[in-house]
Design a protein around this motif. Structure first.
Motif, PDB file in Angstrom:
ATOM      1  N   THR A 147      -7.747 -16.488   4.096  1.00 43.57           N
ATOM      2  CA  THR A 147      -6.527 -16.123   3.370  1.00 43.57           C
ATOM      3  C   THR A 147      -6.360 -14.613   3.232  1.00 43.57           C
ATOM      4  O   THR A 147      -5.411 -14.164   2.588  1.00 43.57           O
ATOM      5  N   SER A 148      -7.266 -13.823   3.826  1.00 44.93           N
ATOM      6  CA  SER A 148      -7.163 -12.365   3.785  1.00 44.93           C
ATOM      7  C   SER A 148      -7.340 -11.807   5.184  1.00 44.93           C
ATOM      8  O   SER A 148      -8.236 -12.241   5.926  1.00 44.93           O
ATOM      9  N   TYR A 149      -6.499 -10.819   5.549  1.00 43.43           N
ATOM     10  CA  TYR A 149      -6.485 -10.258   6.897  1.00 43.43           C
ATOM     11  C   TYR A 149      -6.456  -8.739   6.802  1.00 43.43           C
ATOM     12  O   TYR A 149      -5.547  -8.167   6.201  1.00 43.43           O
ATOM     13  N   ASP A 150      -7.483  -8.086   7.396  1.00 50.56           N
ATOM     14  CA  ASP A 150      -7.694  -6.654   7.236  1.00 50.56           C
ATOM     15  C   ASP A 150      -7.239  -5.853   8.451  1.00 50.56           C
ATOM     16  O   ASP A 150      -7.409  -6.287   9.593  1.00 50.56           O
ATOM     17  N   TYR A 151      -6.720  -4.648   8.155  1.00 49.70           N
ATOM     18  CA  TYR A 151      -6.309  -3.677   9.165  1.00 49.70           C
ATOM     19  C   TYR A 151      -6.829  -2.318   8.706  1.00 49.70           C
ATOM     20  O   TYR A 151      -6.402  -1.821   7.659  1.00 49.70           O
ATOM     21  N   THR A 152      -7.745  -1.729   9.458  1.00 47.80           N
ATOM     22  CA  THR A 152      -8.312  -0.443   9.064  1.00 47.80           C
ATOM     23  C   THR A 152      -7.644   0.677   9.852  1.00 47.80           C
ATOM     24  O   THR A 152      -7.622   0.663  11.085  1.00 47.80           O
ATOM     25  N   PHE A 153      -7.107   1.665   9.126  1.00 47.18           N
ATOM     26  CA  PHE A 153      -6.331   2.754   9.711  1.00 47.18           C
ATOM     27  C   PHE A 153      -7.198   3.986   9.937  1.00 47.18           C
ATOM     28  O   PHE A 153      -8.106   4.279   9.151  1.00 47.18           O
ATOM     29  N   ASP A 154      -6.902   4.695  11.007  1.00 46.10           N
ATOM     30  CA  ASP A 154      -7.539   5.974  11.286  1.00 46.10           C
ATOM     31  C   ASP A 154      -6.754   7.053  10.552  1.00 46.10           C
ATOM     32  O   ASP A 154      -5.842   7.675  11.097  1.00 46.10           O
ATOM     33  N   VAL A 155      -7.084   7.241   9.268  1.00 46.20           N
ATOM     34  CA  VAL A 155      -6.346   8.163   8.402  1.00 46.20           C
ATOM     35  C   VAL A 155      -7.341   9.028   7.638  1.00 46.20           C
ATOM     36  O   VAL A 155      -8.526   8.684   7.518  1.00 46.20           O
ATOM     37  N   PRO A 156      -6.889  10.153   7.086  1.00 48.64           N
ATOM     38  CA  PRO A 156      -7.799  11.031   6.338  1.00 48.64           C
ATOM     39  C   PRO A 156      -8.363  10.344   5.091  1.00 48.64           C
ATOM     40  O   PRO A 156      -7.747   9.428   4.528  1.00 48.64           O
ATOM     41  N   VAL A 157      -9.543  10.803   4.685  1.00 50.31           N
ATOM     42  CA  VAL A 157     -10.141  10.318   3.433  1.00 50.31           C
ATOM     43  C   VAL A 157      -9.179  10.599   2.281  1.00 50.31           C
ATOM     44  O   VAL A 157      -8.560  11.665   2.220  1.00 50.31           O
ATOM     45  N   GLY A 158      -9.030   9.642   1.394  1.00 53.04           N
ATOM     46  CA  GLY A 158      -8.138   9.811   0.255  1.00 53.04           C
ATOM     47  C   GLY A 158      -6.733   9.296   0.484  1.00 53.04           C
ATOM     48  O   GLY A 158      -5.887   9.364  -0.419  1.00 53.04           O
ATOM     49  N   THR A 159      -6.443   8.784   1.675  1.00 56.10           N
ATOM     50  CA  THR A 159      -5.131   8.211   1.950  1.00 56.10           C
ATOM     51  C   THR A 159      -4.903   6.992   1.049  1.00 56.10           C
ATOM     52  O   THR A 159      -5.800   6.192   0.807  1.00 56.10           O
ATOM     53  N   THR A 160      -3.677   6.856   0.551  1.00 54.83           N
ATOM     54  CA  THR A 160      -3.356   5.773  -0.377  1.00 54.83           C
ATOM     55  C   THR A 160      -2.151   4.977   0.128  1.00 54.83           C
ATOM     56  O   THR A 160      -1.391   5.434   0.989  1.00 54.83           O
ATOM     57  N   LEU A 161      -1.991   3.790  -0.430  1.00 52.45           N
ATOM     58  CA  LEU A 161      -0.812   2.962  -0.190  1.00 52.45           C
ATOM     59  C   LEU A 161      -0.014   2.952  -1.479  1.00 52.45           C
ATOM     60  O   LEU A 161      -0.494   2.516  -2.524  1.00 52.45           O
ATOM     61  N   THR A 162       1.231   3.449  -1.424  1.00 50.39           N
ATOM     62  CA  THR A 162       2.061   3.582  -2.609  1.00 50.39           C
ATOM     63  C   THR A 162       3.259   2.656  -2.501  1.00 50.39           C
ATOM     64  O   THR A 162       3.987   2.683  -1.503  1.00 50.39           O
ATOM     65  N   ALA A 163       3.462   1.835  -3.524  1.00 48.06           N
ATOM     66  CA  ALA A 163       4.554   0.860  -3.516  1.00 48.06           C
ATOM     67  C   ALA A 163       5.858   1.481  -3.973  1.00 48.06           C
ATOM     68  O   ALA A 163       5.890   2.333  -4.864  1.00 48.06           O
ATOM     69  N   SER A 164       6.945   1.047  -3.338  1.00 43.81           N
ATOM     70  CA  SER A 164       8.296   1.349  -3.778  1.00 43.81           C
ATOM     71  C   SER A 164       9.039   0.028  -3.899  1.00 43.81           C
ATOM     72  O   SER A 164       8.492  -1.030  -3.594  1.00 43.81           O
ATOM     73  N   ASP A 165      10.282   0.077  -4.342  1.00 40.25           N
ATOM     74  CA  ASP A 165      11.062  -1.159  -4.446  1.00 40.25           C
ATOM     75  C   ASP A 165      11.317  -1.783  -3.087  1.00 40.25           C
ATOM     76  O   ASP A 165      11.392  -3.007  -2.961  1.00 40.25           O
ATOM     77  N   GLN A 166      11.462  -0.968  -2.044  1.00 39.59           N
ATOM     78  CA  GLN A 166      11.856  -1.451  -0.732  1.00 39.59           C
ATOM     79  C   GLN A 166      10.766  -1.339   0.324  1.00 39.59           C
ATOM     80  O   GLN A 166      10.853  -1.988   1.364  1.00 39.59           O
ATOM     81  N   LEU A 167       9.747  -0.502   0.074  1.00 42.84           N
ATOM     82  CA  LEU A 167       8.759  -0.191   1.100  1.00 42.84           C
ATOM     83  C   LEU A 167       7.402   0.057   0.463  1.00 42.84           C
ATOM     84  O   LEU A 167       7.288   0.215  -0.752  1.00 42.84           O
TER      85      LEU A 167
END
Length: 359
Positions: A147-167
């Motif tokens: 029930t969980s599916y992972d995707y690991t990104f090649d991004v700098p340390v400290g990168t975050t995922l920030t929610a918005s209403d649309q994106l």
């Protein structure tokens, strides 16, 4: 970066043994497409996830861009998805690379879509290049699947995922590396299946709730990644909102924009360089530190019905920004040309400049 062709491989028996009616789809938009069964007398290993997608959501499959910006590289561990060619315009989000962590092998490629074998006999994945970036479509056979599916990104340390209403925005410091569409999931009857994102370190996880007894299978989950443009702005989100509400076309630099701030459902007869960019105004969204609005393309828009664009004023890494995120369904290659994207970048730079020079 060149495309990485893959050779079709001998594969295990597919799990596509259900009727087209008993299909569910879940979307992680980086977008989702359901799977379906083989027709009677048809070898299911030849139909698989792509045939299922074509049967259930042909409009989604039609968004595939053959030889687009996304490609799949086989590695010693998880298959790696590379989105390249998006960094040719300064100010646009760069190309990006991520791994499909539950993928184990590249089965092959059909009409631009790459099929991945995974660590579960109950799951297969499709990688679909689009005009806006890439989708990964995860096809789930039954309720006993992960029930969980992972995707690991090649991004700098400290990168975050920030929610918005649309994106959702992938943010590193004051930079936005790209955007993800909101997750969604539906079953064969169009009923929603709960799904969410989480982020830890550099790994995006889509969680799919398969606990409901009424879900028909297979289920499809997908993340869809797209490009963004971002510009530094002078004023707060609330002040930019005030300026636009006082005189929309004083600042919004597109022919056909109204003077009064648009209302939901209003048709905007926009035109750029003689091309039809007609839109329907969808909605605004406002929070403590952000303000945004979305246009949906009409069938007359050059990007195609189903496309949209989101404008959002928000603070990223302490810097006030105008962030523009486009979702495009038209697969015409000229829409991905440096001229088209460079024109878009310049146009929205003018939008930011007009607001910055309001006083």
């Amino acid at each position: 970066m060149p495309h990485h062709p893959t050779r079709m491989k001998a594969r295990r028996q597919s799990f596509w043994k259900v009727s087209v009616a008993s299909v569910a789809a879940v979307a992680l938009t980086f977008v989702a497409i359901p799977g379906a069964s083989a027709e009677e007398g048809h070898d299911p290993s030849n139909i698989g996830a792509i045939g299922a997608a074509e049967a259930i959501v042909p409009e989604i499959v039609a968004e595939t861009v053959v030889d687009g910006f996304a490609s799949v590289a086989e590695t010693d561990s998880a298959p790696s998805v590379i989105v390249d060619g998006l960094d040719y315009v300064e100010g646009q989000s760069p190309g990006i690379e991520f791994s499909v962590d539950y993928g184990t092998d590249v089965i092959g490629e059909v009409d631009g879509i790459t099929v991945l074998e995974t660590s579960s006999e109950l799951v297969e994945a499709l990688v679909q290049p689009t005009s806006a970036g890439v989708r990964v479509l995860t096809v789930i056979a039954d309720a006993s699947a992960p029930t969980s599916y992972d995707y690991t990104f090649d991004v700098p340390v400290g990168t975050t995922l920030t929610a918005s209403d649309q994106l959702y925005y992938i943010e590193s410091g004051e930079d936005i590396l790209g955007s993800l569409r909101l997750p969604w999931a539906v079953d064969a009857d169009g009923d929603p299946v709960p799904t969410t994102y989480s982020w830890e370190g550099a790994t995006l996880t889509q969680h799919v709730d398969l606990s409901h007894a009424g879900i028909d299978y297979p289920v499809v989950a997908d993340p869809a990644w797209g490009y963004t443009y971002s510009y530094n702005v002078k004023w707060t989100a609330s002040k930019n909102s005030m300026l636009l509400r006082s005189c929309f076309n004083c600042y919004f630099p597109v022919s056909g924009a109204p003077r009064a701030f648009p209302s939901p459902g209003q048709i905007l007869p926009l035109r750029v360089a003689g091309f039809n960019f007609e839109c329907k105004f969808k909605s605004t969204f406002t929070g403590t530190n952000y303000f945004g609005f979305q246009f949906d393309a009409t069938r007359n828009h050059v990007d195609g019905l189903g496309s949209n664009i989101v404008f959002e004023f928000r603070t990223v890494g302490g810097v006030k920004k105008l962030v523009v995120s486009a979702y495009i369904v038209n697969d015409a290659m000229w829409l991905n040309s440096p001229v088209y994207r460079g024109g878009a970048l310049a146009n929205w730079a003018t939008f930011a400049s007009n607001l910055n020079n309001a006083y």
